[in-house]
Design a protein around this motif. Structure first.
Motif, PDB file in Angstrom:
ATOM      1  N   PRO A 163     111.512 -82.343  19.134  1.00  0.00           N
ATOM      2  CA  PRO A 163     110.061 -82.509  19.264  1.00  0.00           C
ATOM      3  C   PRO A 163     109.257 -81.907  18.118  1.00  0.00           C
ATOM      4  O   PRO A 163     108.065 -82.175  18.000  1.00  0.00           O
ATOM      5  N   LEU A 164     109.890 -81.085  17.269  1.00  0.00           N
ATOM      6  CA  LEU A 164     109.150 -80.431  16.193  1.00  0.00           C
ATOM      7  C   LEU A 164     109.401 -81.061  14.830  1.00  0.00           C
ATOM      8  O   LEU A 164     108.817 -80.633  13.831  1.00  0.00           O
ATOM      9  N   SER A 165     110.239 -82.081  14.760  1.00  0.00           N
ATOM     10  CA  SER A 165     110.685 -82.586  13.462  1.00  0.00           C
ATOM     11  C   SER A 165     109.591 -83.290  12.678  1.00  0.00           C
ATOM     12  O   SER A 165     109.701 -83.430  11.457  1.00  0.00           O
ATOM     13  N   ASN A 166     108.517 -83.738  13.327  1.00  0.00           N
ATOM     14  CA  ASN A 166     107.439 -84.417  12.607  1.00  0.00           C
ATOM     15  C   ASN A 166     106.343 -83.470  12.126  1.00  0.00           C
ATOM     16  O   ASN A 166     105.347 -83.926  11.553  1.00  0.00           O
ATOM     17  N   THR A 173     107.184 -73.720  12.302  1.00  0.00           N
ATOM     18  CA  THR A 173     107.564 -72.334  12.572  1.00  0.00           C
ATOM     19  C   THR A 173     106.666 -71.724  13.652  1.00  0.00           C
ATOM     20  O   THR A 173     107.143 -71.056  14.576  1.00  0.00           O
ATOM     21  N   HIS A 174     105.369 -71.974  13.532  1.00  0.00           N
ATOM     22  CA  HIS A 174     104.416 -71.432  14.509  1.00  0.00           C
ATOM     23  C   HIS A 174     104.658 -72.030  15.897  1.00  0.00           C
ATOM     24  O   HIS A 174     104.660 -71.302  16.913  1.00  0.00           O
ATOM     25  N   THR A 175     104.911 -73.344  15.943  1.00  0.00           N
ATOM     26  CA  THR A 175     105.046 -74.018  17.229  1.00  0.00           C
ATOM     27  C   THR A 175     106.328 -73.630  17.947  1.00  0.00           C
ATOM     28  O   THR A 175     106.349 -73.504  19.170  1.00  0.00           O
ATOM     29  N   ARG A 176     107.399 -73.418  17.204  1.00  0.00           N
ATOM     30  CA  ARG A 176     108.642 -73.034  17.896  1.00  0.00           C
ATOM     31  C   ARG A 176     108.518 -71.643  18.504  1.00  0.00           C
ATOM     32  O   ARG A 176     109.125 -71.361  19.550  1.00  0.00           O
ATOM     33  N   THR A 177     107.714 -70.749  17.877  1.00  0.00           N
ATOM     34  CA  THR A 177     107.459 -69.444  18.476  1.00  0.00           C
ATOM     35  C   THR A 177     106.698 -69.608  19.791  1.00  0.00           C
ATOM     36  O   THR A 177     107.030 -68.976  20.806  1.00  0.00           O
ATOM     37  N   GLU A 178     105.668 -70.458  19.773  1.00  0.00           N
ATOM     38  CA  GLU A 178     104.903 -70.729  20.994  1.00  0.00           C
ATOM     39  C   GLU A 178     105.779 -71.362  22.063  1.00  0.00           C
ATOM     40  O   GLU A 178     105.675 -71.038  23.245  1.00  0.00           O
ATOM     41  N   LEU A 179     106.644 -72.275  21.630  1.00  0.00           N
ATOM     42  CA  LEU A 179     107.500 -72.988  22.578  1.00  0.00           C
ATOM     43  C   LEU A 179     108.474 -72.039  23.265  1.00  0.00           C
ATOM     44  O   LEU A 179     108.689 -72.131  24.486  1.00  0.00           O
ATOM     45  N   LYS A 180     109.034 -71.114  22.513  1.00  0.00           N
ATOM     46  CA  LYS A 180     109.965 -70.155  23.113  1.00  0.00           C
ATOM     47  C   LYS A 180     109.246 -69.270  24.124  1.00  0.00           C
ATOM     48  O   LYS A 180     109.758 -69.011  25.225  1.00  0.00           O
TER      49      LYS A 180
END
Length: 354
Positions: A163-166, A173-180
């Motif tokens: 889901p973050l590849s685009n 980097t910011h979104t994967r922190t939020e996602l976790k």
């Protein structure tokens, strides 16, 4: 929350008779766990996810959620939510309507839909964007709307297909922190597909590494990084990846690339092995009898560190050094390796030696 089990699952597509897309996959995902399926393109990770979602059906084996087989059930009856790489938002609907659409399909009352949408929008900071259509949202905002649409259903399992590849590098980097953080807050079982090992290492409770449809190793990020079971895993995990050097056992020691004599801490029966050494397990030292001289090819300053690339025999060796260490190309440096952090592999099979 839910426990997910793949029990000896195989899937083969027409026209690919040489190998199965998923080959006898057995995997147990615990309640509330975030498991990452990691591997190169074509390794079977998305096919495994789609079989759990009900978009593909296995040729053999079983898939269970909370000990109940879901093989044969329609996607809508599995109580899972899938977030696609492309987000798959309805372009003619507002963000509010996109998020609430799964609840409308379930024939929930307008009041209940509004309550759930408002709660999820607050959770993902979407309150000011609810009346915009996807065309008026940035990539990161569209990604959050897609996540909100999955969350609002309150499914037993989240399925996320890259889901973050685009997203651009900074937003990713910011979104994967939020996602976790969000996954910890929701405590919902999540299976996340990616080919990005840095993404896998930062997000996962455990990682399942796949190649050519087969599960190669399952473990925590630390286990995969420090104790890879094969050459493939050793070179796929880590940035830069593990240095792999051809070596021979001579007089109770390892000789790597014909020149670097390394201490051997245990008996090895094979004469020819491969030795794996992480870049941070090699130090640049002063000249000494036990330090191996090597020629610098290039230094790569990265701000927080420098990756020094050196030539050793016919091999390229990467060394992780302090940011102020920047030897010039052509200079001679001296290498020392930590013997406690070396991994030996059978050169023929690629398997790690015990």
């Amino acid at each position: 929350m839910a426990r997910v089990e793949y029990d000896d699952v195989t899937k083969q597509f027409l026209g690919q008779q040489d190998r199965a897309a998923v080959d006898h996959l057995t995997l147990d995902v615990a309640d509330g766990e975030l498991l990452v399926l990691l591997g190169p393109s074509g390794c079977g990770k998305t096919t495994a996810l789609r079989m759990l979602a009900g978009l593909e059906y296995p040729d053999s084996g079983d898939i269970r959620i909370d000990r109940r087989s879901v093989v044969g059930l329609e996607p809508k009856d599995r109580d899972v939510a899938l977030v696609f790489q492309s987000y798959a938002l309805y372009p003619h609907m507002s963000a509010r309507d996109n998020i609430g659409y799964p609840l409308k399909v379930k024939r929930m009352t307008q009041a209940e839909r509004d309550r759930r949408v408002a709660r999820v929008a607050e959770m993902l900071s979407l309150g000011t964007l609810l009346d915009r259509r996807p065309a008026r949202l940035s990539g990161g905002e569209q990604q959050r709307v897609a996540l909100a649409r999955a969350i609002v259903r309150e499914p037993r399992v989240f399925l996320m297909d890259e889901p973050l590849s685009n997203l651009d590098a900074k937003l990713r980097t910011h979104t994967r922190t939020e996602l976790k953080a969000l996954q910890r807050q929701l405590a919902t079982t999540t299976i996340f597909v990616t080919h990005d090992q840095a993404e896998a290492m930062t997000l996962a409770d455990r990682i399942a590494v796949l190649d050519r449809g087969r599960l190669l190793q399952l473990g925590t990020p630390d286990e995969l990084y420090n104790r890879p079971v094969s050459l493939f895993v050793a070179q796929f995990i880590g940035s830069p990846p593990m240095n792999i050097l051809a070596a021979q056992v001579r007089d109770g020691a390892l000789v790597a690339e014909g020149v670097w004599r390394l201490p051997l801490r245990r008996r090895v029966d094979a004469a020819d092995v491969s030795v794996g050494i992480r870049p941070e397990a090699i130090a640049l030292s002063e000249p000494a009898s036990d330090a191996q001289p090597a020629e610098v090819l290039v230094s790569e300053p990265l701000g927080s560190e420098t990756i020094v690339n050196v030539k050793l025999g016919n091999a390229l060796v990467k060394v992780r050094a302090a940011p102020h260490v920047r030897p010039d190309a052509g200079a001679t440096v001296h290498l020392r390796a930590d013997p406690a952090r070396m991994t030996l592999f059978d050169t023929k099979t690629g398997a790690a030696l015990p």
